[in-house]
Design a protein around this motif. Structure first.
Motif, PDB file in Angstrom:
ATOM      1  N   MET A 151      31.976  26.910  21.379  1.00  0.00           N
ATOM      2  CA  MET A 151      32.206  28.011  20.418  1.00  0.00           C
ATOM      3  C   MET A 151      32.087  27.493  19.054  1.00  0.00           C
ATOM      4  N   PHE A 152      31.535  28.406  18.300  1.00  0.00           N
ATOM      5  CA  PHE A 152      31.476  27.891  16.857  1.00  0.00           C
ATOM      6  C   PHE A 152      32.181  29.053  15.980  1.00  0.00           C
ATOM      7  N   VAL A 153      33.100  28.359  15.001  1.00  0.00           N
ATOM      8  CA  VAL A 153      34.121  29.296  14.257  1.00  0.00           C
ATOM      9  C   VAL A 153      33.567  29.029  13.063  1.00  0.00           C
ATOM     10  N   CYS A 154      33.047  30.232  12.131  1.00  0.00           N
ATOM     11  CA  CYS A 154      32.799  29.967  10.696  1.00  0.00           C
ATOM     12  C   CYS A 154      33.638  29.625   9.928  1.00  0.00           C
ATOM     13  N   ALA A 155      33.556  28.530   9.070  1.00  0.00           N
ATOM     14  CA  ALA A 155      34.691  28.031   8.271  1.00  0.00           C
ATOM     15  C   ALA A 155      33.789  28.294   6.889  1.00  0.00           C
TER      16      ALA A 155
ATOM     17  N   LEU B  87      34.187  23.624  23.925  1.00  0.00           N
ATOM     18  CA  LEU B  87      34.333  22.624  22.634  1.00  0.00           C
ATOM     19  C   LEU B  87      34.156  23.849  21.415  1.00  0.00           C
ATOM     20  N   VAL B  88      35.394  23.564  20.649  1.00  0.00           N
ATOM     21  CA  VAL B  88      35.449  24.450  19.426  1.00  0.00           C
ATOM     22  C   VAL B  88      34.986  23.558  18.323  1.00  0.00           C
TER      23      VAL B  88
ATOM     24  N   TYR C 271      28.546  30.367  22.943  1.00  0.00           N
ATOM     25  CA  TYR C 271      27.327  29.881  23.541  1.00  0.00           C
ATOM     26  C   TYR C 271      27.563  29.106  24.667  1.00  0.00           C
ATOM     27  N   PRO C 272      26.889  29.288  25.623  1.00  0.00           N
ATOM     28  CA  PRO C 272      25.340  29.661  25.713  1.00  0.00           C
ATOM     29  C   PRO C 272      25.246  31.185  25.720  1.00  0.00           C
TER      30      PRO C 272
ATOM     31  N   PRO D 149      32.102  39.800  27.520  1.00  0.00           N
ATOM     32  CA  PRO D 149      32.537  39.687  26.031  1.00  0.00           C
ATOM     33  C   PRO D 149      33.536  40.874  25.620  1.00  0.00           C
ATOM     34  N   SER D 150      34.500  40.579  24.962  1.00  0.00           N
ATOM     35  CA  SER D 150      35.398  41.433  24.548  1.00  0.00           C
ATOM     36  C   SER D 150      34.640  42.527  23.635  1.00  0.00           C
TER      37      SER D 150
END
Length: 92
Positions: free
Chosen positions: A1-5, A40-41, A59-60, A86-87
C-alpha cells in the motif's frame, strides 16, 4: 500500500497529501495490524494526483483512492481490501 506524502524532487514535503497523511500513517499501520492483514505500508513521493489528495494506492490490485483524509476513509478502504472489492466511496 502506497500513501502519498508529497515529497518533491528537492526533498521538500508540500501539498495536501503531506498535510493530511502524516497523522494518518500511524492509524493505517495500527489498523492493518489489528485486522491481521498482510500489507506493507510505504509513504511515497508525490503521486501527481494533488487534486484528489490525499491519495493511497493498493497493489497488486492497482486500486487508487482519493480524498483519504480521515480514519473513516481508511476504514472503508481496509474493509474493501478484506472483502476483495475496492471501496467505491474513494476509488479514483
Amino acid at each position: 500500500m502506497f500513501v502519498c506524502a508529497s515529497f518533491r524532487t528537492k526533498g521538500e514535503p508540500k501539498g495536501v497529501c503531506h498535510k493530511s497523511t502524516i497523522g494518518l500513517l500511524p492509524y493505517i499501520d495500527e489498523e492493518i495490524l489489528d485486522r491481521g492483514l498482510d500489507v506493507l505500508v510505504t509513504s511515497t513521493g508525490c503521486l501527481k494526483q494533488c487534486e484528489n489528495g490525499p491519495v493511497m494506492v493498493v497493489y497488486p490490485e492497482g486500486w487508487w483512492f482519493g480524498k483519504v483524509d480521515s480514519e473513516n476513509a481508511v476504514d472503508a478502504i481496509l474493509d474493501g481490501l478484506e472483502e476483495g472489492e475496492p471501496s467505491q466511496d474513494h476509488l479514483l
